[in-house]
Design a protein around this motif. Sequence first.
Motif, PDB file in Angstrom:
ATOM      1  N   VAL A 258       0.872  -1.176   0.000  1.00 47.59           N
ATOM      2  CA  VAL A 258       0.000   0.000   0.000  1.00 47.59           C
ATOM      3  C   VAL A 258       0.911   1.227   0.000  1.00 47.59           C
ATOM      4  CG1 VAL A 258      -1.772   1.294   1.244  1.00 47.59           C
ATOM      5  CG2 VAL A 258      -1.791  -1.211   1.278  1.00 47.59           C
ATOM      6  N   CYS A 259       0.647   2.164  -0.901  1.00 50.68           N
ATOM      7  CA  CYS A 259       1.509   3.342  -1.043  1.00 50.68           C
ATOM      8  C   CYS A 259       0.712   4.631  -0.887  1.00 50.68           C
ATOM      9  CB  CYS A 259       2.195   3.340  -2.415  1.00 50.68           C
ATOM     10  SG  CYS A 259       3.342   1.970  -2.673  1.00 50.68           S
ATOM     11  N   TRP A 260       1.349   5.592  -0.271  1.00 47.05           N
ATOM     12  CA  TRP A 260       0.806   6.949  -0.162  1.00 47.05           C
ATOM     13  C   TRP A 260       1.773   7.855  -0.894  1.00 47.05           C
ATOM     14  CZ3 TRP A 260      -3.580   9.207   0.885  1.00 47.05           C
ATOM     15  CH2 TRP A 260      -3.629  10.541   1.302  1.00 47.05           C
ATOM     16  N   ASN A 261       1.286   8.539  -1.926  1.00 41.83           N
ATOM     17  CA  ASN A 261       2.151   9.353  -2.781  1.00 41.83           C
ATOM     18  C   ASN A 261       3.335   8.545  -3.301  1.00 41.83           C
ATOM     19  OD1 ASN A 261       0.501  11.566  -2.428  1.00 41.83           O
ATOM     20  ND2 ASN A 261       1.649  12.325  -0.676  1.00 41.83           N
ATOM     21  N   ASN A 262       3.023   7.324  -3.740  1.00 44.60           N
ATOM     22  CA  ASN A 262       3.990   6.431  -4.394  1.00 44.60           C
ATOM     23  C   ASN A 262       5.082   5.894  -3.484  1.00 44.60           C
ATOM     24  OD1 ASN A 262       2.724   6.790  -6.995  1.00 44.60           O
ATOM     25  ND2 ASN A 262       3.709   8.794  -7.095  1.00 44.60           N
ATOM     26  N   GLN A 263       4.926   6.055  -2.184  1.00 39.31           N
ATOM     27  CA  GLN A 263       5.888   5.509  -1.230  1.00 39.31           C
ATOM     28  C   GLN A 263       5.159   4.561  -0.289  1.00 39.31           C
ATOM     29  OE1 GLN A 263       7.918   8.416   1.153  1.00 39.31           O
ATOM     30  NE2 GLN A 263       9.192   6.909   2.204  1.00 39.31           N
ATOM     31  N   PRO A 264       5.697   3.360  -0.037  1.00 37.62           N
ATOM     32  CA  PRO A 264       5.017   2.413   0.850  1.00 37.62           C
ATOM     33  C   PRO A 264       4.708   3.029   2.204  1.00 37.62           C
ATOM     34  CG  PRO A 264       6.816   1.319  -0.288  1.00 37.62           C
ATOM     35  CD  PRO A 264       6.940   2.783  -0.615  1.00 37.62           C
ATOM     36  N   ILE A 265       3.498   2.773   2.704  1.00 40.12           N
ATOM     37  CA  ILE A 265       3.114   3.364   3.984  1.00 40.12           C
ATOM     38  C   ILE A 265       3.961   2.811   5.128  1.00 40.12           C
ATOM     39  CG2 ILE A 265       0.775   3.875   3.214  1.00 40.12           C
ATOM     40  CD1 ILE A 265      -0.192   1.431   4.784  1.00 40.12           C
ATOM     41  N   THR A 266       4.542   1.636   4.952  1.00 39.55           N
ATOM     42  CA  THR A 266       5.412   1.071   5.992  1.00 39.55           C
ATOM     43  C   THR A 266       6.671   1.897   6.177  1.00 39.55           C
ATOM     44  OG1 THR A 266       6.365  -0.419   4.328  1.00 39.55           O
ATOM     45  CG2 THR A 266       4.579  -1.286   5.708  1.00 39.55           C
ATOM     46  N   GLN A 267       7.000   2.745   5.198  1.00 40.07           N
ATOM     47  CA  GLN A 267       8.194   3.587   5.284  1.00 40.07           C
ATOM     48  C   GLN A 267       7.876   5.010   5.731  1.00 40.07           C
ATOM     49  OE1 GLN A 267      10.298   3.395   1.534  1.00 40.07           O
ATOM     50  NE2 GLN A 267      10.221   1.157   1.459  1.00 40.07           N
ATOM     51  N   GLN A 268       6.609   5.297   5.997  1.00 38.13           N
ATOM     52  CA  GLN A 268       6.220   6.664   6.388  1.00 38.13           C
ATOM     53  C   GLN A 268       4.987   6.623   7.288  1.00 38.13           C
ATOM     54  OE1 GLN A 268       4.494   9.023   3.219  1.00 38.13           O
ATOM     55  NE2 GLN A 268       4.066   7.237   1.972  1.00 38.13           N
ATOM     56  N   ARG A 269       5.057   5.789   8.293  1.00 41.39           N
ATOM     57  CA  ARG A 269       3.875   5.552   9.130  1.00 41.39           C
ATOM     58  C   ARG A 269       3.352   6.838   9.777  1.00 41.39           C
ATOM     59  NH1 ARG A 269       2.263   0.517   9.596  1.00 41.39           N
ATOM     60  NH2 ARG A 269       3.679  -1.219   9.158  1.00 41.39           N
ATOM     61  N   SER A 270       4.234   7.645  10.344  1.00 47.21           N
ATOM     62  CA  SER A 270       3.784   8.856  11.032  1.00 47.21           C
ATOM     63  C   SER A 270       3.106   9.817  10.067  1.00 47.21           C
ATOM     64  CB  SER A 270       4.966   9.539  11.726  1.00 47.21           C
ATOM     65  OG  SER A 270       5.499   8.712  12.735  1.00 47.21           O
ATOM     66  N   THR A 271       3.719  10.018   8.913  1.00 43.95           N
ATOM     67  CA  THR A 271       3.146  10.913   7.907  1.00 43.95           C
ATOM     68  C   THR A 271       1.785  10.418   7.457  1.00 43.95           C
ATOM     69  OG1 THR A 271       5.331  11.583   7.114  1.00 43.95           O
ATOM     70  CG2 THR A 271       3.476  11.902   5.616  1.00 43.95           C
ATOM     71  N   TYR A 272       1.707   9.123   7.183  1.00 44.59           N
ATOM     72  CA  TYR A 272       0.449   8.546   6.694  1.00 44.59           C
ATOM     73  C   TYR A 272      -0.648   8.639   7.748  1.00 44.59           C
ATOM     74  CZ  TYR A 272      -2.754   5.222   4.485  1.00 44.59           C
ATOM     75  OH  TYR A 272      -3.849   4.634   3.902  1.00 44.59           O
ATOM     76  N   GLN A 273      -0.324   8.340   8.991  1.00 41.15           N
ATOM     77  CA  GLN A 273      -1.337   8.381  10.043  1.00 41.15           C
ATOM     78  C   GLN A 273      -1.883   9.788  10.257  1.00 41.15           C
ATOM     79  OE1 GLN A 273      -2.782   5.730  11.487  1.00 41.15           O
ATOM     80  NE2 GLN A 273      -1.533   4.531  10.058  1.00 41.15           N
TER      81      GLN A 273
END
Length: 212
Positions: free
Chosen positions: A62-77
């Motif tokens: 799963v990606c947010w702005n083309n980056q996996p959400i596992t690599q940007q948990r704080s930003t995604y949350q």
Amino acid sequence: MTATSLSAQRLSCIRGTQTLFSDLSLQLGAGQWLYLQGENGAGKTSLLRILAGLALPAAGDVCWNNQPITQQRSTYQRELLFIGHHAGLKEDLTLTENLHSLMRMDGMPTSNAAICAALTQMGLAKRQHLPARVLSAGQKRRGLLARTLLRPAQLWILDEPFNALDVQAVADVQNLLKAHLANAGMLILTSHQTPDLGQEAQGFILNLSDQR
């Protein structure tokens, strides 16, 4: 809100020995919404939890702005508001106290006045100081949905938002969802009834029963 995107590539979900869905891909942009359909047990709630980062897929990303959400948990949350199917309220706390607690958990403490205004808009002005245990299922659901008025988030993931609501409350919540989409928000939801979100926002339907 800035232009953003949520995407999923080749997701698979397995529960026990059963594959709920596999090789599932999707993409959603600002102002768009996705309506998940499917028979009971098709994996709708499981997919919502994977998209919200609360569960891991058996395969895929799963990606947010083309980056996996596992690599940007704080930003995604920070950009996400997830409201599950179950009430999620502490029965001995009032609606006001519950919302204070939920907002603090999100790292976004708020004022009594803001909570009062949100609950009033949800038709709960006379219920805001009552313990959750004395409220009806519909009142609890509206209390939880008041979070949408308190917590800025571009992506709303809602599991059965219309559950236990009467006809007028359903119409009010649909207007709330329409306003979110008109403000370039994004929405993913499940519902036993087809949502009426107007023609202005682009919507998609995904039937998980067809993914098996």
